[in-house]
Design a protein around this motif. Sequence first.
Motif, PDB file in Angstrom:
ATOM      1  N   TRP A  16       0.797  -1.219   0.000  1.00 59.59           N
ATOM      2  CA  TRP A  16       0.000   0.000   0.000  1.00 59.59           C
ATOM      3  C   TRP A  16       0.837   1.281   0.000  1.00 59.59           C
ATOM      4  O   TRP A  16       0.402   2.332  -0.483  1.00 59.59           O
ATOM      5  N   ASN A  17       2.057   1.189   0.533  1.00 54.60           N
ATOM      6  CA  ASN A  17       2.889   2.388   0.668  1.00 54.60           C
ATOM      7  C   ASN A  17       4.033   2.458  -0.342  1.00 54.60           C
ATOM      8  O   ASN A  17       4.924   3.307  -0.224  1.00 54.60           O
ATOM      9  N   ILE A  18       4.033   1.580  -1.341  1.00 56.50           N
ATOM     10  CA  ILE A  18       5.122   1.541  -2.329  1.00 56.50           C
ATOM     11  C   ILE A  18       4.587   1.872  -3.720  1.00 56.50           C
ATOM     12  O   ILE A  18       3.628   1.258  -4.191  1.00 56.50           O
ATOM     13  N   ARG A  19       5.224   2.842  -4.386  1.00 58.14           N
ATOM     14  CA  ARG A  19       4.939   3.129  -5.801  1.00 58.14           C
ATOM     15  C   ARG A  19       6.223   2.929  -6.589  1.00 58.14           C
ATOM     16  O   ARG A  19       7.306   3.299  -6.122  1.00 58.14           O
ATOM     17  N   ILE A  20       6.112   2.355  -7.777  1.00 58.20           N
ATOM     18  CA  ILE A  20       7.288   2.159  -8.615  1.00 58.20           C
ATOM     19  C   ILE A  20       7.006   2.696 -10.019  1.00 58.20           C
ATOM     20  O   ILE A  20       6.012   2.323 -10.652  1.00 58.20           O
ATOM     21  N   PHE A  21       7.889   3.582 -10.471  1.00 51.64           N
ATOM     22  CA  PHE A  21       7.811   4.117 -11.832  1.00 51.64           C
ATOM     23  C   PHE A  21       9.036   3.648 -12.620  1.00 51.64           C
ATOM     24  O   PHE A  21      10.118   3.435 -12.048  1.00 51.64           O
ATOM     25  N   TYR A  22       8.847   3.518 -13.930  1.00 50.76           N
ATOM     26  CA  TYR A  22       9.941   3.142 -14.820  1.00 50.76           C
ATOM     27  C   TYR A  22      10.129   4.251 -15.845  1.00 50.76           C
ATOM     28  O   TYR A  22       9.161   4.780 -16.398  1.00 50.76           O
ATOM     29  N   VAL A  23      11.399   4.594 -16.107  1.00 53.50           N
ATOM     30  CA  VAL A  23      11.746   5.578 -17.130  1.00 53.50           C
ATOM     31  C   VAL A  23      12.657   4.875 -18.124  1.00 53.50           C
ATOM     32  O   VAL A  23      13.775   4.464 -17.780  1.00 53.50           O
TER      33      VAL A  23
ATOM     34  N   GLN B 253       2.032   0.040 -18.274  1.00 55.80           N
ATOM     35  CA  GLN B 253       1.827   1.238 -19.081  1.00 55.80           C
ATOM     36  C   GLN B 253       1.514   2.487 -18.256  1.00 55.80           C
ATOM     37  O   GLN B 253       1.996   3.584 -18.560  1.00 55.80           O
ATOM     38  N   GLU B 254       0.740   2.337 -17.192  1.00 54.18           N
ATOM     39  CA  GLU B 254       0.344   3.503 -16.417  1.00 54.18           C
ATOM     40  C   GLU B 254       1.474   4.100 -15.585  1.00 54.18           C
ATOM     41  O   GLU B 254       1.420   5.274 -15.218  1.00 54.18           O
ATOM     42  N   ASN B 255       2.493   3.291 -15.272  1.00 55.93           N
ATOM     43  CA  ASN B 255       3.570   3.787 -14.409  1.00 55.93           C
ATOM     44  C   ASN B 255       4.922   3.824 -15.117  1.00 55.93           C
ATOM     45  O   ASN B 255       5.972   3.724 -14.482  1.00 55.93           O
ATOM     46  N   THR B 256       4.897   3.969 -16.439  1.00 59.29           N
ATOM     47  CA  THR B 256       6.137   4.007 -17.215  1.00 59.29           C
ATOM     48  C   THR B 256       6.178   5.262 -18.078  1.00 59.29           C
ATOM     49  O   THR B 256       5.170   5.677 -18.655  1.00 59.29           O
ATOM     50  N   TYR B 257       7.365   5.865 -18.157  1.00 59.36           N
ATOM     51  CA  TYR B 257       7.604   7.030 -19.001  1.00 59.36           C
ATOM     52  C   TYR B 257       8.675   6.674 -20.034  1.00 59.36           C
ATOM     53  O   TYR B 257       9.584   5.892 -19.740  1.00 59.36           O
ATOM     54  N   THR B 258       8.571   7.242 -21.219  1.00 55.52           N
ATOM     55  CA  THR B 258       9.612   7.068 -22.229  1.00 55.52           C
ATOM     56  C   THR B 258      10.525   8.292 -22.214  1.00 55.52           C
ATOM     57  O   THR B 258      10.128   9.378 -21.776  1.00 55.52           O
ATOM     58  N   GLY B 259      11.741   8.107 -22.720  1.00 59.81           N
ATOM     59  CA  GLY B 259      12.708   9.195 -22.701  1.00 59.81           C
ATOM     60  C   GLY B 259      13.555   9.144 -21.438  1.00 59.81           C
ATOM     61  O   GLY B 259      13.584   8.136 -20.726  1.00 59.81           O
TER      62      GLY B 259
END
Length: 334
Positions: free
Chosen positions: A257-264, A279-285
Motif C-alpha cells: 500500500w505504501n510503495i509506488r514504482i515508476f519506470y523511465v 503502461q500507467e507507471n512508465t515514461y519514455t525518454g
Amino acid sequence: MPQAGSLLSYMSVFKARLKSAHNQRTMSGNEHDWLALKPQEPSPSQCCGGGCKPCIYDVYEKELAQWERAKAKQDKSLLMEKKEQSNNSELNPDTFTAFSISSVEQLTEDTYQYRFELPGNSSLCLSLGQHIVLRGAVNGLEVQRAYTPISPGNAEGYFEVLIKCYEAGLMSQYIKTWKKGDMVFWRGPFGGFPYRPNKHGELLMLASGTGLAPMLPILQSITDDEEDETFVTLVCCFPTFDKIYLKPLLQDLARYWNIRIFYVLSQETSLEKLPWSYQENTYTGRLNEGLTKTILNSCRRRPFVLICGSPVFNEDMSRYLKAAGIEEDSRFVF
C-alpha cells in the motif's frame, strides 16, 4: 633538384619525427593503462561517519600510495602486493574472505545476479545500503570494485549481488569467468544509509541501472516491518523494457500500500507494446528536470531523496532536485 646531403638530412629529420610520434603514442597508451589501474576515490556519501577502522578512505589512501609507488617505478608487479585473506567465511573490513558461488543467473545480456553461500544459517548482518569490496585478478594484476548486496542484510545462509559487466571493464573480464563453485574474495562492509523506520514521511528513490541495488534492502526492510509506515516512490531508469532487472521482485514490492514504482525507459518510443500492467507507471525518454519535478509533486509527503547511478546521473539528479527546492540535507547519494 635537392642535393644528396640535404635529402639525407631531410630523411633523418622525418625519421626522428616518426620515432617521436611513435614514442608519444606508446607513452599515451602506457599512461592510459596506469590510469585504468588507479584506485577510485570514494565519494563522501560512501563514508558512514561511524569511525570505522579501516575507513574506506584509509583503504583508498593505502592503495593510492601503492599505485603511486608502482607507477613511479613503472613496475606493475608492485600492484600485486599480497593482501591478507581469510577462509573463515566471516566478512571482515580488514581482510579478504573467500565465499563460494552457489548460483549464477543471467538477467539481461550484460547483467548477472550472483548468489554466494554462507555457512549454516549465518548472515552478513549488513546495515542498510552498505557495500562490500570485491577483489579480482586480471592479467596478473589486482583489481578491486565495490558492490552493494541486493539481498536483505539479515538474509541467512547466503547473500546476493547484482553486477553489470562491461565490454572493456577490467573487473568485468574477471567476473565473466565465474561459475558455480568458484571461490571469490570479498571484504567489508563499508558505508551505508542511516535509515530509521518512520524517520521520513516519504522516500523518493532515483535509481539508474544497477543503482537499484542499494534501494532493494531498504525497500524490503520497510515492507517487512508492519510498524514502518514510510511511503516510498521508486523511480527505475533503464534503456528498454527488456533490460529492467528483477521484474517479479519489483512487481511484488509494488503491491504494498505504501510503495509506488515508476519506470523511465530512455530508448523506448512508445508504451503500446508494454504489458498493460506497466503502461500507467512508465515514461519514455530520460529522467529530465521536468519529469523529476512532476514525480516530486506527486509524492504524498515531502520526500527525502536517495540517488544511485553513474556519476553523470547522480550529478544531474542532484542538480534537478536543487532546482526543485530539495536541498543537500534532504538527499543522499550512494
